[in-house]
Design a protein around this motif. Structure first.
Motif: not given
Ligand code: CA
Length: 371
Positions: A170, A228-230, A253-254
């Protein structure tokens, strides 16, 4: 340093394989369960519902759930029919866990970190800041002892989890302020979920939780400063590039968020063995589908964003190093207060440490040299 064989690693990593149980291959369930399954009956059909945490028609992830239902239908010769519901269509999205646990729905699809309030240890089966990428987390879950621990954590809730998707890498998110130093995080209100949100709070910001449908309006109105999203594909569809100045990398974080399929255990045990294997096999295909679709679409939409002049930045090393230190603090506190988190994290960390010299020698060098 003492070298561990795979079996020794699994034993010391907290995987807790039952005596006499065969080593689970891939993401197959404990084979001891086979004895309980009913006889194959070509005339018996099952009509199941799948609830999901995703918005209806959500690209790649929600669409993948629809494909999953088609694959199961085709592989089972129509004996297992699954109807997929987007979040809010049958139940609110974040009631997926309870719906499957209680048997209201037989199947659910989501991400394990949504259930941190019920099972703090579940977060390790979704995303850990500065954790592992999609390839590594898939390896830990399927072949490194993760799946056995995941099943142990969900057993008291009468559910069987399967690895069934991954967001892939991400991005770090959208900001209206340049992030040049640690001080730039101070007072920043950001939509960021899970352990990443706790780390962000520890770093001087405020983590705001909001459903996907609310993020654009909140950012536009200044209720949040950042989100944040993707990755580029989903983020472009959300239109964040129209209202935020900077798009930051990486998604510290991802790095590769694992997604889950959960099955009500009573319903799962009621299936003949071939239908159980069909579910497992379709989960593995869904995992691959989401990883490869995300890779291709994100690469395409990154180029589209560049062509449209989106200002793409990278967090300074100083900021990433600071966030990593805060991550260590947050995880240390979590494992100190929750023995189940300690058990799962021990396995996660052992696998990561086992894999590091190998990935450093190969993939890290490869990426550095070709860029
Ligand atoms: Ca996310």
């Amino acid at each position: 340093m003492k070298k561990l064989t795979r079996h020794q690693f699994l034993k010391t990593s907290g995987a807790g394989l039952a005596t006499g149980a065969l080593l689970a291959t891939g993401c197959a369930p404990d084979r001891n369960d086979q004895a309980k399954t009913p006889e194959f009956d070509p005339n018996r059909t099952y009509k199941w519902n799948m609830v999901t945490t995703w918005p209806p028609n959500f690209p790649i992830i929600g669409e993948g759930c629809e494909l999953f239902a088609e694959w199961v239908d085709q592989m089972s010769g129509g004996r297992l029919k699954i109807r997929v519901y987007g979040g809010g269509e049958l139940i609110p999205p974040l009631e997926t866990f309870d719906a499957v646990s209680s048997g209201t729905a037989q199947l659910g699809h989501g991400a394990a970190y949504y259930w941190a309030g019920k099972i703090p240890a579940a977060q390790f089966f979704a995303a850990v800041p500065f954790g592992m990428n999609a390839h590594q987390v898939t390896s830990w879950i399927c072949s490194g002892g993760g799946i056995e621990l995941w099943r142990e954590m969900y057993e008291p809730f009468d559910m069987v989890p399967f690895l069934a998707g991954n967001s892939n890498a991400q991005m770090g998110g959208w900001f209206n302020r340049e992030i040049n130093s640690i001080d730039d995080l101070k007072g920043l209100k950001m939509r960021i979920p899970g352990l990443g949100g706790r780390v962000f709070e520890r770093s001087g910001g405020s983590a705001i939780l909001s459903a996907g449908s609310e993020i654009y309006t909140n950012l536009e109105r200044g209720i949040i400063d950042a989100t944040e999203w993707l990755g580029p594909f989903h983020d472009y569809k959300m239109g964040f590039h129209k209202i935020a100045k900077y798009y930051y990398s990486p998604g510290w974080h991802e790095a590769g968020t694992a997604l889950e399929l959960v099955v009500n255990k009573t319903n799962y045990d009621s299936l003949p063995r071939d239908l159980q294997v069909i579910l497992e096999t379709a989960c593995a295909r869904l995992n691959q589908y989401m990883i490869t679709e995300s890779e291709v679409k994100n690469a395409e939409y990154l180029q589209i964003m560049k062509d449209e002049g989106v200002d793409i930045r990278q967090f300074p090393s100083e900021v990433l190093s600071f966030l990593k230190d805060k991550t260590d603090e947050v995880i240390s506190e979590l494992v100190a207060e929750d023995p189940k988190s300690a058990k799962v994290y021990s396995s996660f960390k052992s696998f990561k440490e086992l894999d590091k010299p190998w990935s450093d020698l190969t993939e890290k060098v490869f990426y550095n040299e070709i860029s």
